[in-house]
Design an enzyme around this catalytic site. Structure first.
Site, PDB file in Angstrom:
ATOM      1  N   LYS A  99      42.845 -15.159 -29.889  1.00 30.73           N
ATOM      2  CA  LYS A  99      43.053 -16.296 -30.043  1.00 30.73           C
ATOM      3  C   LYS A  99      42.254 -16.778 -29.826  1.00 30.73           C
ATOM      4  O   LYS A  99      42.186 -17.624 -29.001  1.00 30.73           O
ATOM      5  CB  LYS A  99      44.021 -16.346 -31.096  1.00 30.73           C
ATOM      6  CG  LYS A  99      44.331 -17.639 -32.274  1.00 30.73           C
ATOM      7  CD  LYS A  99      44.436 -16.861 -33.483  1.00 30.73           C
ATOM      8  CE  LYS A  99      43.773 -17.740 -34.924  1.00 30.73           C
ATOM      9  NZ  LYS A  99      41.948 -17.881 -34.753  1.00 30.73           N
ATOM     10  N   LYS A 135      37.396 -16.428 -26.872  1.00 30.39           N
ATOM     11  CA  LYS A 135      36.859 -17.425 -27.352  1.00 30.39           C
ATOM     12  C   LYS A 135      35.109 -17.037 -27.371  1.00 30.39           C
ATOM     13  O   LYS A 135      35.058 -16.190 -26.659  1.00 30.39           O
ATOM     14  CB  LYS A 135      37.163 -19.065 -26.298  1.00 30.39           C
ATOM     15  CG  LYS A 135      35.672 -19.800 -26.384  1.00 30.39           C
ATOM     16  CD  LYS A 135      36.833 -20.974 -27.736  1.00 30.39           C
ATOM     17  CE  LYS A 135      36.184 -22.153 -28.321  1.00 30.39           C
ATOM     18  NZ  LYS A 135      37.545 -22.867 -28.921  1.00 30.39           N
ATOM     19  N   ASP A 175      34.404 -23.882 -34.528  1.00 30.39           N
ATOM     20  CA  ASP A 175      34.352 -24.622 -33.385  1.00 30.39           C
ATOM     21  C   ASP A 175      33.979 -25.584 -33.371  1.00 30.39           C
ATOM     22  O   ASP A 175      32.938 -25.636 -34.382  1.00 30.39           O
ATOM     23  CB  ASP A 175      34.490 -23.938 -31.419  1.00 30.39           C
ATOM     24  CG  ASP A 175      34.637 -24.804 -30.763  1.00 30.39           C
ATOM     25  OD1 ASP A 175      36.348 -25.295 -30.728  1.00 30.39           O
ATOM     26  OD2 ASP A 175      34.267 -25.734 -29.915  1.00 30.39           O
ATOM     27  N   ASN A 250      34.311 -31.862 -37.254  1.00 30.22           N
ATOM     28  CA  ASN A 250      36.064 -32.021 -37.552  1.00 30.22           C
ATOM     29  C   ASN A 250      37.555 -32.397 -37.517  1.00 30.22           C
ATOM     30  O   ASN A 250      37.996 -33.220 -37.929  1.00 30.22           O
ATOM     31  CB  ASN A 250      35.924 -29.912 -38.362  1.00 30.22           C
ATOM     32  CG  ASN A 250      37.906 -29.942 -38.646  1.00 30.22           C
ATOM     33  OD1 ASN A 250      38.333 -29.608 -37.851  1.00 30.22           O
ATOM     34  ND2 ASN A 250      37.922 -30.183 -39.468  1.00 30.22           N
TER      35      ASN A 250
HETATM   36  P1  NDP Z   1      31.636 -30.412 -34.686  1.00 31.88           P
HETATM   37  O1  NDP Z   1      30.690 -29.577 -34.546  1.00 31.88           O
HETATM   38  O2  NDP Z   1      32.542 -30.346 -35.880  1.00 31.88           O
HETATM   39  O3  NDP Z   1      31.566 -31.770 -34.600  1.00 31.88           O
HETATM   40  C1  NDP Z   1      31.040 -31.934 -33.189  1.00 31.88           C
HETATM   41  C2  NDP Z   1      31.109 -33.233 -32.565  1.00 31.88           C
HETATM   42  O4  NDP Z   1      31.487 -33.131 -31.364  1.00 31.88           O
HETATM   43  C3  NDP Z   1      29.547 -34.247 -33.307  1.00 31.88           C
HETATM   44  O5  NDP Z   1      30.325 -34.645 -33.303  1.00 31.88           O
HETATM   45  C4  NDP Z   1      28.290 -33.737 -32.133  1.00 31.88           C
HETATM   46  O6  NDP Z   1      27.640 -34.483 -32.282  1.00 31.88           O
HETATM   47  C5  NDP Z   1      29.576 -34.032 -31.339  1.00 31.88           C
HETATM   48  N1  NDP Z   1      29.167 -33.835 -30.044  1.00 31.88           N
HETATM   49  C6  NDP Z   1      28.786 -31.721 -30.167  1.00 31.88           C
HETATM   50  N2  NDP Z   1      28.289 -32.022 -29.001  1.00 31.88           N
HETATM   51  C7  NDP Z   1      28.163 -32.545 -28.023  1.00 31.88           C
HETATM   52  C8  NDP Z   1      27.626 -33.264 -26.750  1.00 31.88           C
HETATM   53  N3  NDP Z   1      26.707 -32.087 -26.223  1.00 31.88           N
HETATM   54  N4  NDP Z   1      27.381 -34.292 -26.750  1.00 31.88           N
HETATM   55  C9  NDP Z   1      27.459 -35.224 -27.513  1.00 31.88           C
HETATM   56  N5  NDP Z   1      28.343 -35.236 -28.756  1.00 31.88           N
HETATM   57  C10 NDP Z   1      28.739 -34.114 -29.109  1.00 31.88           C
HETATM   58  O7  NDP Z   1      33.141 -29.743 -33.791  1.00 31.88           O
HETATM   59  P2  NDP Z   1      34.327 -29.626 -33.648  1.00 31.88           P
HETATM   60  O8  NDP Z   1      34.904 -31.870 -34.491  1.00 31.88           O
HETATM   61  O9  NDP Z   1      35.676 -28.575 -34.372  1.00 31.88           O
HETATM   62  O10 NDP Z   1      34.385 -30.057 -32.090  1.00 31.88           O
HETATM   63  C11 NDP Z   1      34.765 -30.762 -31.240  1.00 31.88           C
HETATM   64  C12 NDP Z   1      35.490 -30.744 -29.814  1.00 31.88           C
HETATM   65  O11 NDP Z   1      37.099 -30.578 -30.829  1.00 31.88           O
HETATM   66  C13 NDP Z   1      35.367 -29.042 -29.062  1.00 31.88           C
HETATM   67  O12 NDP Z   1      35.646 -30.033 -27.816  1.00 31.88           O
HETATM   68  C14 NDP Z   1      35.912 -28.659 -30.035  1.00 31.88           C
HETATM   69  O13 NDP Z   1      36.202 -27.611 -28.811  1.00 31.88           O
HETATM   70  C15 NDP Z   1      37.118 -29.009 -29.952  1.00 31.88           C
HETATM   71  N6  NDP Z   1      38.826 -28.153 -30.333  1.00 31.88           N
HETATM   72  C16 NDP Z   1      37.935 -27.793 -31.968  1.00 31.88           C
HETATM   73  C17 NDP Z   1      39.175 -27.068 -32.825  1.00 31.88           C
HETATM   74  C18 NDP Z   1      38.984 -27.382 -34.370  1.00 31.88           C
HETATM   75  O14 NDP Z   1      40.237 -27.134 -34.873  1.00 31.88           O
HETATM   76  N7  NDP Z   1      37.621 -27.655 -34.495  1.00 31.88           N
HETATM   77  C19 NDP Z   1      40.267 -27.275 -32.633  1.00 31.88           C
HETATM   78  C20 NDP Z   1      40.631 -27.515 -30.646  1.00 31.88           C
HETATM   79  C21 NDP Z   1      39.841 -28.407 -29.957  1.00 31.88           C
HETATM   80  P3  NDP Z   1      26.226 -34.146 -32.956  1.00 31.88           P
HETATM   81  O15 NDP Z   1      26.480 -33.285 -34.484  1.00 31.88           O
HETATM   82  O16 NDP Z   1      25.570 -35.518 -32.423  1.00 31.88           O
HETATM   83  O17 NDP Z   1      25.901 -32.839 -32.354  1.00 31.88           O
END
Ligand code: NDP
Length: 458
Positions: A99, A135, A175, A250
């Site tokens: 998962k 993943k 993600d 998110n």
């Molecule tokens: P989203 O795609 O919804 O949002 C990602 C955010 O992070 C955006 O604001 C994006 O900015 C920024 N970002 C992404 N990559 C980079 C980078 N290389 N440098 C700087 N900013 C970056 O993703 P999520 O909110 O779902 O995920 C965010 C984090 O949380 C990740 O690490 C993910 O693995 C972790 N996570 C997510 C879960 C989930 O349920 N969604 C569960 C557990 C962990 P921009 O739009 O400019 O790219």
């Protein structure tokens, strides 16, 4: 205990890490994640060294059960064929079906996939729910693509992925770059190929076709539930605290929402270009409209409040971390906070950090923060609310039944309290002070290793 310290008391641990480094020297993120876990579990390993060594427990733990890579061809809006790489790492199914989410981002490679899948094993173990670790994703960049291009990519990706997943085998979710829209297209293609309505094959689905209430909010809300538990255990109230958040996706948005509900004040959020600072409090409806509806840039917040300030990123420390706050929530990506950034945060008087993202702090940063008595909620524990609610979505799909928002939210809150207790018990048992990073790793390792030993040499 130092997380980035490569000197081990256990010879076995030292050998395992050395071998892993030699074998995978082109996978720095994976080695970083392995190093953190191995260093953390040393007190446990020292107690059972010969037993673990004889059964090569740690060598098996850090080797994925299966790595799947595949070609993803699709046609863009100009009629040009594009080719991306697809991945699914099925790391460890000791506790249940694999998962873990799917990430669509141009930086995706095998090292990043492996580190995320490895972390997922421990995170899922902490939830107490029957799920193993996996993943996947692709180096596809969804930014600037039309809806039809996203659909074409998702359909091609699923045409291959469907051979390897199933509700008792492997259950992907979202993600970075994979939200409700992408999950919808992926599920549609899966259903079409299989000619069966297997709702439990993916989580994060839309509410109209098998999704769960609270899944969208779960990671961010869960992060704040964990944070509140951690602060309370250290006699700090969350009320009135200032908060800065890296990211505006998110996890970031729903962490901000719950922080505000708990009486804290979110004053800055960011994306990969820069951050906005609103000294009174961020208007979250504006951020939701910019990011969830318009898929725009955080800078557009200035259209909603011209008095806010936008800071472009200009160095390896993202601009958002220059803003002083009591609580810092990295909710963007891995290695966002390096050692100099950690030094800056400590200088600016941060009290607590909650990892919404996976591995947002380098090992050197973790070390520095823990040594400086900063409360650090580790991602494996603090952001586990998303996957926990995904598992609740699977339960509802199996029962063909839906729980109310309040019911799911209450279950999430209880799961996060339970996860905090596991970490807290481990730090107390092993006399680790406030090193919840090590506490989370030890508590999770206990469960996974017991399961692996019970299931024999496989
Ligand atoms: P989203 O795609 O919804 O949002 C990602 C955010 O992070 C955006 O604001 C994006 O900015 C920024 N970002 C992404 N990559 C980079 C980078 N290389 N440098 C700087 N900013 C970056 O993703 P999520 O909110 O779902 O995920 C965010 C984090 O949380 C990740 O690490 C993910 O693995 C972790 N996570 C997510 C879960 C989930 O349920 N969604 C569960 C557990 C962990 P921009 O739009 O400019 O790219």
């Amino acid at each position: 205990m130092s997380i980035c310290d490569f000197t081990f008391k256990s010879e076995y641990l030292r050998d395992v890490l050395e071998n892993a480094k030699n074998k995978h020297n082109n996978e720095p993120e994976f080695i970083q994640a392995v190093n953190e876990v191995l260093k953390s579990i040393e007190p446990v390993v020292l107690k059972h060294e010969s037993e673990f060594k004889k059964s090569a427990l740690l060598e098996r733990l850090i080797e994925p059960e299966r790595i799947i890579t595949f070609r993803v061809p699709w046609v863009d809006k100009e009629g040009q064929v594009q080719v991306n790489i697809g991945y699914r790492i099925q790391f460890n199914a000791t506790l249940g079906p694999y998962k873990g989410g799917l990430r669509f981002h141009p930086t995706v490679n095998q090292s990043i996939m492996k580190f995320l899948a490895f972390e997922q094993i421990f995170k899922n173990a902490l939830t107490g729910l029957p799920i193993g670790g996996g993943k996947g994703g692709s180096d596809f960049n969804p930014k600037g693509k039309t809806d039809l291009e996203i659909m074409a990519f998702c359909q091609s990706f699923m045409s291959e992925l469907q051979k390897h997943i199933g509700h008792d085998i492997d259950v992907p979710a979202g993600d970075i770059g994979v939200g409700a829209r992408e999950i919808g297209y992926l599920f549609g293609q899966y259903r079409r190929i299989k000619n069966a309505y297997e709702a439990g094959v993916l989580t994060g689905k839309g509410l109209e076709y098998g999704g769960s209430l609270v899944r969208k909010e779960a990671t961010g809300y869960g992060l704040m539930y964990f944070m509140r538990n951690m602060l309370e255990a250290n006699n700090i109230s969350i009320e009135g605290k200032t908060v800065i958040i890296s990211g505006s996706g998110n996890v970031a948005i729903y962490a901000a929402e719950k922080a505000a509900m708990m009486g804290a004040r979110v004053i800055a959020m960011s994306d990969s270009n820069g951050c906005i600072y609103d000294e009174n409090t961020i208007n979250l409806s504006a951020v939701k409209e910019i990011k969830e509806v318009n898929r725009g840039r955080i800078k557009e917040y200035l259209n909603y409040n011209p008095n806010a300030i936008y800071y472009e990123n200009t160095s390896d420390i993202p601009s958002v971390y220059n803003i002083k706050a009591d609580i810092v929530l990295p909710c963007a990506t891995q290695n966002d906070i390096n050692l100099s950034c950690a030094e800056l945060l400590v200088k600016n008087g941060v009290k607590a950090i909650g990892e919404g993202a996976n591995m947002p702090c380098t090992n050197e940063a973790v070390d520095y923060l823990v040594k400086n008595n900063i409360l650090l909620a580790p991602g494996k524990a603090a952001n586990a609310g998303g996957v926990a609610t995904s598992a609740l979505e699977m339960s509802q799909n199996s029962m063909r039944y839906f729980w109310s928002f309040e019911e799911v939210d209450k279950k999430l809150e209880n799961i996060m309290s339970h996860i905090f207790k596991l970490c807290d018990t481990a730090v107390k048992t092993y006399d680790l002070g406030i090193n919840y990073v090590a506490g989370a790793n030890i508590a999770a390792f206990d469960k996974v290793s017991e399961g692996m030993i019970a299931q024999g040499i496989i």
